[in-house]
Enzyme design. Structure first.
Site, short mmCIF file in Angstrom:
data_model
loop_
_atom_site.label_atom_id
_atom_site.label_comp_id
_atom_site.label_asym_id
_atom_site.label_seq_id
_atom_site.Cartn_x
_atom_site.Cartn_y
_atom_site.Cartn_z
N GLY A 1 0.83 -1.21 0.00
CA GLY A 1 0.00 0.00 0.00
C GLY A 1 0.86 1.25 0.00
O GLY A 1 1.88 1.29 0.67
N ARG B 1 19.32 10.76 -3.86
CA ARG B 1 20.29 11.84 -3.65
C ARG B 1 21.47 11.37 -2.80
O ARG B 1 22.60 11.83 -2.99
CB ARG B 1 19.60 13.04 -2.99
N ARG C 1 1.04 -5.14 -5.74
CA ARG C 1 1.13 -6.39 -4.99
C ARG C 1 1.41 -7.46 -6.04
O ARG C 1 0.80 -7.46 -7.11
CB ARG C 1 -0.17 -6.65 -4.24
N CYS C 2 2.36 -8.32 -5.76
CA CYS C 2 2.84 -9.26 -6.79
C CYS C 2 2.84 -10.68 -6.25
O CYS C 2 3.69 -11.05 -5.44
CB CYS C 2 4.25 -8.82 -7.20
N ASP D 1 5.06 -4.75 6.17
CA ASP D 1 5.65 -6.02 6.61
C ASP D 1 5.67 -7.10 5.53
O ASP D 1 6.59 -7.91 5.48
CB ASP D 1 4.99 -6.52 7.91
N THR E 1 4.01 3.01 5.58
CA THR E 1 2.62 2.59 5.73
C THR E 1 1.93 3.55 6.69
O THR E 1 2.54 4.00 7.66
CB THR E 1 2.51 1.13 6.26
N ASP F 1 -0.44 2.93 8.70
CA ASP F 1 -1.00 2.30 9.90
C ASP F 1 -0.12 2.39 11.14
O ASP F 1 -0.59 2.15 12.25
CB ASP F 1 -1.28 0.81 9.62
N ASP G 1 2.14 0.35 12.10
CA ASP G 1 2.01 -0.96 12.77
C ASP G 1 3.27 -1.78 12.74
O ASP G 1 3.22 -3.01 12.87
CB ASP G 1 0.85 -1.74 12.12
N ARG H 1 -17.46 17.59 12.43
CA ARG H 1 -17.90 18.20 13.70
C ARG H 1 -18.76 19.44 13.44
O ARG H 1 -19.77 19.66 14.10
CB ARG H 1 -16.68 18.56 14.55
N GLY I 1 -7.29 1.14 9.78
CA GLY I 1 -6.67 0.41 10.90
C GLY I 1 -7.38 -0.91 11.12
O GLY I 1 -8.28 -0.99 11.94
N ARG I 2 -6.97 -1.96 10.36
CA ARG I 2 -7.61 -3.27 10.50
C ARG I 2 -7.13 -4.00 11.75
O ARG I 2 -7.90 -4.64 12.44
CB ARG I 2 -7.31 -4.15 9.28
N GLU J 1 -11.23 0.46 11.47
CA GLU J 1 -11.85 -0.60 10.64
C GLU J 1 -11.99 -1.92 11.39
O GLU J 1 -12.98 -2.62 11.27
CB GLU J 1 -10.98 -0.88 9.41
N ARG K 1 -25.45 9.64 12.03
CA ARG K 1 -24.92 9.59 10.68
C ARG K 1 -23.59 8.84 10.67
O ARG K 1 -22.96 8.69 11.71
CB ARG K 1 -24.68 11.01 10.14
N GLN L 1 -7.33 9.03 3.27
CA GLN L 1 -6.30 9.03 4.32
C GLN L 1 -4.93 8.65 3.79
O GLN L 1 -3.92 8.89 4.43
CB GLN L 1 -6.69 8.04 5.43
N ARG L 2 -4.90 8.00 2.63
CA ARG L 2 -3.61 7.56 2.09
C ARG L 2 -2.97 8.60 1.17
O ARG L 2 -1.80 8.50 0.83
CB ARG L 2 -3.81 6.28 1.27
P1 ATP Z 1 0.75 -2.77 3.48
O1 ATP Z 1 1.14 -1.87 4.60
O2 ATP Z 1 -0.02 -2.12 2.42
O3 ATP Z 1 0.11 -4.05 3.96
P2 ATP Z 1 2.82 -4.55 2.67
O4 ATP Z 1 4.22 -4.36 2.22
O5 ATP Z 1 2.64 -5.34 3.93
O6 ATP Z 1 2.15 -3.14 2.78
P3 ATP Z 1 1.75 -6.72 1.06
O7 ATP Z 1 0.72 -6.70 0.01
O8 ATP Z 1 1.55 -7.61 2.24
O9 ATP Z 1 1.97 -5.21 1.49
O10 ATP Z 1 3.16 -7.13 0.41
C1 ATP Z 1 3.63 -6.48 -0.76
C2 ATP Z 1 4.29 -7.48 -1.67
O11 ATP Z 1 5.39 -8.11 -1.00
C3 ATP Z 1 3.42 -8.66 -2.09
O12 ATP Z 1 2.57 -8.33 -3.15
C4 ATP Z 1 4.45 -9.69 -2.49
O13 ATP Z 1 4.96 -9.45 -3.77
C5 ATP Z 1 5.55 -9.45 -1.47
N1 ATP Z 1 5.38 -10.39 -0.35
C6 ATP Z 1 4.52 -10.32 0.69
N2 ATP Z 1 4.63 -11.39 1.50
C7 ATP Z 1 5.57 -12.18 0.95
C8 ATP Z 1 6.15 -13.45 1.29
N3 ATP Z 1 5.75 -14.12 2.38
N4 ATP Z 1 7.11 -13.96 0.48
C9 ATP Z 1 7.53 -13.29 -0.61
N5 ATP Z 1 7.02 -12.10 -1.00
C10 ATP Z 1 6.07 -11.55 -0.24
#
Ligand code: ATP
Length: 324
Positions: A11, A25, A72-73, A103, A126, A128, A130, A155, A171-172, A223, A248, A256-257
């Site tokens: 994210g 730089r 995300r991959c 993380d 991030t 959050d 967290d 308000r 905030g999940r 959240e 409401r 927020q992002r």
């Molecule tokens: P966010 O704060 O948005 O959750 P994040 O870095 O935790 O950020 P993720 O979607 O969990 O976001 O991870 C980003 C990318 O990191 C994933 O799409 C994937 O490519 C790679 N990734 C996540 N977990 C693993 C894993 N266990 N092993 C290898 N690659 C990972």
């Protein structure tokens, strides 16, 4: 190390651009080549790279989002996917990388290091807040300011109509945004994932608030709050059990992002970017840059991904006192 790659992953958060700028730089300053990797691990696997010099990051410190894009991959989670990414990095002569993300992105980096003995340093990006090993993640301060600004506006309308608003913030798993924005905006109650306030106490508190003559009430809800009800269900619940309120709901969502990073996040990103490159050039790896007691620190990524920063109990106490 002669060529460092930098990318943003997971994210996005405000301040990522400022961190990219700082990495680029610092590389220029220390006469190391720097390559921007587009779309996180996805772009890494596709060899979507661009050489970056000091001038390629002009005028981005003030911009939200990330000029390198994020993604995300799924394939990177497989050994085959990571092998493809490694081959692309080798082909381009990149011999270390700085990953800006959360993380999940750090877990990927750690696995990658173990498999290919490839130096990696993380910068926590991030909203959050967290991640263990840093008091602040990049984007948290900006997200908080955005949330407070929005709640202030809510308000205004709430008090004009004597209304009760449930405001959902991000905030999940952690309630840092909810707690801080709630205190900052003077919320009557704050519902967070770390503690179950209970619906009875919520009703009591809202009743007291009305009786004490307050013209409006704001309840900030993370959240992942533990009441088991989302903001819309909370509205229905209060309407049913406490019909003295006109209720409401407002979900702040992705706004927020976004937005220009706060000065705090820009300064933090600059300090973290410098440290990340310096750490790589000192031969360090598998570490995350953080800030603790206003000092830039390095924490093993293995520790950073294991724990969340704990919610500030003292701030929860302050919040209780403020809602008297
Ligand atoms: P966010 O704060 O948005 O959750 P994040 O870095 O935790 O950020 P993720 O979607 O969990 O976001 O991870 C980003 C990318 O990191 C994933 O799409 C994937 O490519 C790679 N990734 C996540 N977990 C693993 C894993 N266990 N092993 C290898 N690659 C990972």
């Amino acid at each position: 190390i002669k060529k460092i790659g930098v990318f943003t992953s997971g994210g996005d958060s405000p301040g990522m651009n400022a961190a990219i700028r700082a990495v680029v730089r610092t590389c220029a300053y220390l006469k190391v080549e720097c390559v921007g990797i587009y779309r996180g691990y996805e772009g890494m696997m596709e060899g979507d790279f661009k050489v970056m010099d000091a001038r390629s990051v002009n005028n981005i410190i003030n911009k939200g989002g990330t000029i390198l894009k994020s993604a995300r991959c799924l394939p990177f989670r497989t050994k085959e996917g990571r092998q493809i990414a490694y081959d692309q990095l080798k082909k381009a002569g990149i011999d270390a990388f700085v990953v800006i993300g959360g993380d999940g992105s750090f877990t990927g980096a750690l696995t990658f290091n173990k498999e290919f003995d490839f130096p990696v340093i993380g910068i926590p990006g991030t909203i959050d807040n967290d991640i263990f090993g840093t008091t602040y993640t990049l984007g948290f301060d900006t997200a908080l300011n955005t949330a407070v600004e929005c709640i202030d506006k809510i308000r205004d309308t709430a008090s004009s109509h004597n209304r009760l608003f449930f405001v959902e913030v991000m905030g999940r798993d952690v309630g840092h945004i909810a707690l801080n924005a709630g205190v900052g905006a003077g919320a009557e109650e704050i519902l967070i994932p770390e503690e179950n306030l209970g619906l009875e106490r919520l009703l009591e508190s809202l009743k007291r608030s009305k009786q004490s003559g307050k013209s409006s009430s704001i309840v900030v809800v993370a959240e992942g709050d533990k009441t088991g009800k989302n903001v819309f269900e909370l509205k229905e619940y209060v309407e049913e059990h406490l019909p003295i309120y006109d209720v409401r709901v407002s979900v702040l969502g992705h706004m927020q992002r976004g937005g220009a990073p706060s000065c705090f996040d820009r300064v933090l990103a600059s300090r973290m970017g410098v440290k990340a490159v310096e750490a790589l050039l000192e031969g360090k790896t598998n570490l995350m840059v953080g800030i603790q007691d206003n000092t830039i620190t390095l924490t093993p990524i293995s520790k950073a991904i294991k724990g969340h920063t704990k919610i500030d109990k003292e701030l929860m106490r302050v919040s209780d006192i403020m809602t008297t």
